[in-house]
Design an enzyme around this catalytic site. Structure first.
Site, PDB file in Angstrom:
ATOM      1  N   LYS A   1       0.910  -1.299  -0.207  1.00 52.78           N
ATOM      2  CA  LYS A   1      -0.164  -0.059   0.075  1.00 52.78           C
ATOM      3  C   LYS A   1       0.484   0.799   0.128  1.00 52.78           C
ATOM      4  O   LYS A   1       0.222   2.156  -0.532  1.00 52.78           O
ATOM      5  CB  LYS A   1      -0.788   0.003   1.212  1.00 52.78           C
ATOM      6  CG  LYS A   1      -2.379  -0.653   1.091  1.00 52.78           C
ATOM      7  CD  LYS A   1      -3.591  -0.844   1.811  1.00 52.78           C
ATOM      8  CE  LYS A   1      -4.687  -1.226   1.744  1.00 52.78           C
ATOM      9  NZ  LYS A   1      -5.876  -0.523   2.130  1.00 52.78           N
TER      10      LYS A   1
ATOM     11  N   LYS B   1     -12.478  -4.328  -7.822  1.00 50.46           N
ATOM     12  CA  LYS B   1     -13.005  -3.289  -8.017  1.00 50.46           C
ATOM     13  C   LYS B   1     -12.317  -1.311  -8.387  1.00 50.46           C
ATOM     14  O   LYS B   1     -12.654  -0.874  -9.600  1.00 50.46           O
ATOM     15  CB  LYS B   1     -13.942  -2.433  -6.212  1.00 50.46           C
ATOM     16  CG  LYS B   1     -12.772  -2.467  -5.171  1.00 50.46           C
ATOM     17  CD  LYS B   1     -13.476  -1.807  -4.455  1.00 50.46           C
ATOM     18  CE  LYS B   1     -12.206  -1.982  -3.395  1.00 50.46           C
ATOM     19  NZ  LYS B   1     -12.051  -3.363  -2.406  1.00 50.46           N
TER      20      LYS B   1
ATOM     21  N   LYS C   1      -7.810 -11.302 -10.582  1.00 55.17           N
ATOM     22  CA  LYS C   1      -8.936 -11.485 -10.120  1.00 55.17           C
ATOM     23  C   LYS C   1     -10.097 -10.294 -10.322  1.00 55.17           C
ATOM     24  O   LYS C   1      -9.485  -8.931 -10.235  1.00 55.17           O
ATOM     25  CB  LYS C   1      -9.170 -11.552  -9.062  1.00 55.17           C
ATOM     26  CG  LYS C   1      -8.534 -10.517  -7.748  1.00 55.17           C
ATOM     27  CD  LYS C   1      -8.688 -11.062  -6.363  1.00 55.17           C
ATOM     28  CE  LYS C   1      -7.817  -9.388  -5.732  1.00 55.17           C
ATOM     29  NZ  LYS C   1      -8.845  -9.137  -4.600  1.00 55.17           N
TER      30      LYS C   1
END
Ligand code: ATP
Ligand code: LTN
Length: 336
Positions: free
Chosen positions: A116, A201, A198
């Site tokens: 992140k 969003k 995969k």
């Protein structure tokens, strides 16, 4: 026996984006079954979500929508505790204490922090770094037996166990260290546009959202990428036909049919008939969820009642653990 105590389970989900078919067919769909087997706590981890910058109005809206969606997906608030993390201050309070029992070095090894911070290079804040400590507090407050997590969160449950062990090593048996709970066969739904990655969003073209209109869902399935093999028949072959196999997986999950049944159903019909059929099946699975979510969102008073009652129940349990911890570390109790 009547009073046999159920095992306790807790899981948090970040309200960081809209729910999609992968979230639903993967973990979410199995949660209602768990409610009967375990004492379940489910919460929206909004404190975690602000480790990445959010639009405040959007975050509020998403949090409410997610509560409605969970109920619409079958999480009966009468049978489990459904709450919002920021409504139970004990999470932040225990989080602070546990910060003082967590080492800089062990947090530096967390792969999610490394990922992140690479993706948000302009906002590597301290919250992102201490995220696993807050997650440990979320878990330990409820003394659960299991924490259902995807592979990506396993490391965070392990550090939670280490923190509990360190605390108990100093103060005795205070915090119960839970086990990660690895779901039986967690479906891995792939993107409709790039079936090698995969469904997520962050790739909206290949992603079907739970609240999407039926005609948009149907369009996405008609355009789904199939494989460039020459036989062009509906056959399960994950390695050579990832697009078709993904659609078969979705169709099987939506209809309960086996792969053999699906192969027979579309024998000789090709992809032109198969893709719209998958789209229709998905529309039918999502229709009641979408409609029920809409109905619930129109009844704000009911939703408020759910998350108020959830926070009260959660707070009662969480505060018991927090008081024990405060006492052990030597805080003078407030005057009565
Ligand atoms: P991102 O945009 O970062 O990829 P996401 O869409 O994967 O996010 P998360 O919030 O990370 O969603 O995941 C919530 C839960 O849904 C996790 O338990 C995760 O394992 C599961 N999940 C996410 N995508 C899929 C998928 N395509 N198939 C099955 N399960 C999934
Ligand atoms: N980190 C998790 C969300 C989360 C969680 C938790 C899961 C926060 N606190 C406690 C289980 C238990 C995620 O990003 N999926």
């Amino acid at each position: 026996m009547e009073n046999e105590t159920k095992k306790v389970m807790i899981s948090g989900i970040q309200p960081s984006g809209e729910l999609h078919l992968g979230n639903y067919l993967g973990p979410l769909r199995h949660w209602p079954e768990m409610i009967d087997e375990f004492d379940c706590y489910f919460f929206l981890a909004d404190l975690h979500t602000i480790t990445v910058r959010q639009d405040p109005a959007e975050l509020r809206k998403r949090t409410l929508t997610l509560i409605a969606q969970y109920i619409a997906c079958g999480l009966d608030p009468e049978k489990c505790v459904l709450f919002i993390q920021s409504h139970v201050p004990a999470h932040s309070q225990l989080g602070w204490v546990l910060n003082c029992y967590t080492m800089f070095g062990e947090l530096s090894r967390m792969t999610q922090f490394k990922d992140k911070s690479a993706r948000n290079a302009d906002n590597i804040n301290a919250g992102l770094f201490t995220y696993p400590v807050l997650m440990a507090a979320d878990i330990l407050l409820y003394q659960p037996d299991f924490v259902p997590v995807g592979e990506d969160q396993k490391q965070h449950v392990e550090i939670c166990r280490d923190i509990a062990g360190r605390f108990n090593g100093i103060y005795g048996d205070v915090l119960k260290a839970p086990q990660p709970y690895i779901a039986k066969v967690g479906a891995r739904i792939m993107s409709l546009s790039t079936p090698n990655s995969k469904m997520s969003k962050s790739q909206p073209e290949g992603c079907v959202f739970l609240m999407e209109k039926p005609e948009d869902i149907a369009r996405k399935f008609k355009r789904a990428v199939t494989d460039s093999d020459t036989e062009r028949c509906v056959r399960w072959d994950l390695e050579h036909k990832p697009g078709v196999s993904n659609l078969m997986q979705i169709y099987a999950s939506a209809t309960g049919k086996s792969y053999e049944e699906i192969e027979r159903e579309f024998d000789g019909k090709g992809y032109g008939a198969f893709k719209p059929a998958v789209g229709e099946a998905v529309v039918e699975v999502l229709r009641p969820i979408r409609e029920e979510t809409g109905r619930l969102l129109a009844d704000k008073a009911y939703l408020e009642g759910v998350y108020r009652a959830g926070a009260e129940k959660a707070e009662y349990i969480a505060n018991k653990t927090l008081r024990k911890v405060y006492k052990k570390v030597g805080f003078l109790p407030p005057a009565k």
